[in-house]
Structure formats: C-alpha cells, structure tokens
Design a protein around this motif. Structure first.
Motif, PDB file in Angstrom:
ATOM      1  N   PHE A 147       0.727  -1.146   0.068  1.00 24.42           N
ATOM      2  CA  PHE A 147      -0.020   0.042  -0.138  1.00 24.42           C
ATOM      3  C   PHE A 147       0.869   1.228   0.041  1.00 24.42           C
ATOM      4  O   PHE A 147       0.544   2.257   0.204  1.00 24.42           O
ATOM      5  CB  PHE A 147      -0.748   0.171   1.258  1.00 24.42           C
ATOM      6  N   ALA A 148       2.241   1.226  -0.104  1.00 20.01           N
ATOM      7  CA  ALA A 148       2.920   2.387  -0.160  1.00 20.01           C
ATOM      8  C   ALA A 148       2.601   3.280  -1.252  1.00 20.01           C
ATOM      9  O   ALA A 148       2.667   4.544  -0.904  1.00 20.01           O
ATOM     10  CB  ALA A 148       4.506   1.867  -0.355  1.00 20.01           C
ATOM     11  N   THR A 149       2.073   2.995  -2.056  1.00 20.92           N
ATOM     12  CA  THR A 149       1.786   3.893  -3.378  1.00 20.92           C
ATOM     13  C   THR A 149       0.586   4.796  -2.989  1.00 20.92           C
ATOM     14  O   THR A 149      -0.089   5.498  -3.665  1.00 20.92           O
ATOM     15  CB  THR A 149       1.549   3.155  -4.666  1.00 20.92           C
ATOM     16  N   PHE A 150      -0.412   4.225  -1.899  1.00 20.17           N
ATOM     17  CA  PHE A 150      -1.618   4.806  -1.422  1.00 20.17           C
ATOM     18  C   PHE A 150      -1.324   5.987  -0.195  1.00 20.17           C
ATOM     19  O   PHE A 150      -2.350   5.906   0.512  1.00 20.17           O
ATOM     20  CB  PHE A 150      -2.454   3.945  -1.096  1.00 20.17           C
ATOM     21  N   ASP A 151       0.084   6.270  -0.120  1.00 18.71           N
ATOM     22  CA  ASP A 151       0.212   6.964   1.012  1.00 18.71           C
ATOM     23  C   ASP A 151      -0.583   8.292   1.451  1.00 18.71           C
ATOM     24  O   ASP A 151      -0.544   9.023   2.121  1.00 18.71           O
ATOM     25  CB  ASP A 151       1.885   7.444   1.040  1.00 18.71           C
ATOM     26  N   CYS A 152      -1.523   8.789   0.318  1.00 15.45           N
ATOM     27  CA  CYS A 152      -2.305   9.995   0.360  1.00 15.45           C
ATOM     28  C   CYS A 152      -3.629   9.537   0.857  1.00 15.45           C
ATOM     29  O   CYS A 152      -4.421  10.508   1.105  1.00 15.45           O
ATOM     30  CB  CYS A 152      -2.460  10.785  -1.173  1.00 15.45           C
ATOM     31  N   PHE A 153      -3.904   8.300   1.186  1.00 14.40           N
ATOM     32  CA  PHE A 153      -5.181   7.820   1.831  1.00 14.40           C
ATOM     33  C   PHE A 153      -5.136   7.247   3.250  1.00 14.40           C
ATOM     34  O   PHE A 153      -4.047   7.074   3.513  1.00 14.40           O
ATOM     35  CB  PHE A 153      -5.754   6.705   0.924  1.00 14.40           C
ATOM     36  N   PRO A 154      -6.077   7.405   3.874  1.00 14.83           N
ATOM     37  CA  PRO A 154      -6.289   7.327   5.283  1.00 14.83           C
ATOM     38  C   PRO A 154      -5.809   5.831   5.547  1.00 14.83           C
ATOM     39  O   PRO A 154      -5.106   5.527   6.715  1.00 14.83           O
ATOM     40  CB  PRO A 154      -7.630   7.417   5.748  1.00 14.83           C
ATOM     41  N   ILE A 155      -5.800   4.852   4.797  1.00 14.12           N
ATOM     42  CA  ILE A 155      -5.598   3.612   5.151  1.00 14.12           C
ATOM     43  C   ILE A 155      -4.098   3.102   5.379  1.00 14.12           C
ATOM     44  O   ILE A 155      -3.841   2.527   5.902  1.00 14.12           O
ATOM     45  CB  ILE A 155      -6.016   2.459   3.876  1.00 14.12           C
ATOM     46  N   TYR A 156      -3.409   4.070   4.732  1.00 13.22           N
ATOM     47  CA  TYR A 156      -1.993   3.993   4.648  1.00 13.22           C
ATOM     48  C   TYR A 156      -1.668   4.451   6.096  1.00 13.22           C
ATOM     49  O   TYR A 156      -0.575   3.899   6.655  1.00 13.22           O
ATOM     50  CB  TYR A 156      -1.342   4.748   3.819  1.00 13.22           C
TER      51      TYR A 156
END
Length: 50
Positions: free
Chosen positions: A35-44
């Motif tokens: 999930f490193a590419t989703f660092d702009c989302f709360p899940i990260y």
C-alpha cells in the motif's frame, strides 16, 4: 518470479548457488509495502500504526 496477481503479496526469493549454499535476494512483501503507493489515503496511516 514474484507477481501481484489479485493483490497477492510477493514471497521472499531465494537464490540457490551451485555449491549448495543459498542467499535471500528479495524479502517477503508486507502489506505496508503493497500500500505504499496509497500514502495519500487514510488506510496508509492505519498501516503505519502497526
């Protein structure tokens, strides 16, 4: 050979040498890596808490 088919995490890769020894050439992927590419989302943020 590693792949991410259907979101499956990549396993560790081991190189087996001719003399019978071995060496890890890639560590196993973690959910945090995936999930490193989703660092702009709360899940990260939740992954970083663990």
């Amino acid at each position: 050979m590693g792949y991410n088919y259907n979101g499956k995490l990549k396993s560790a890769e081991i190189l087996l040498k001719e003399d019978g020894s071995f060496q890890m050439i890639r560590r196993a992927e973690t959910p945090k890596d995936y999930f490193a590419t989703f660092d702009c989302f709360p899940i990260y943020e939740k992954l970083l808490e663990e």
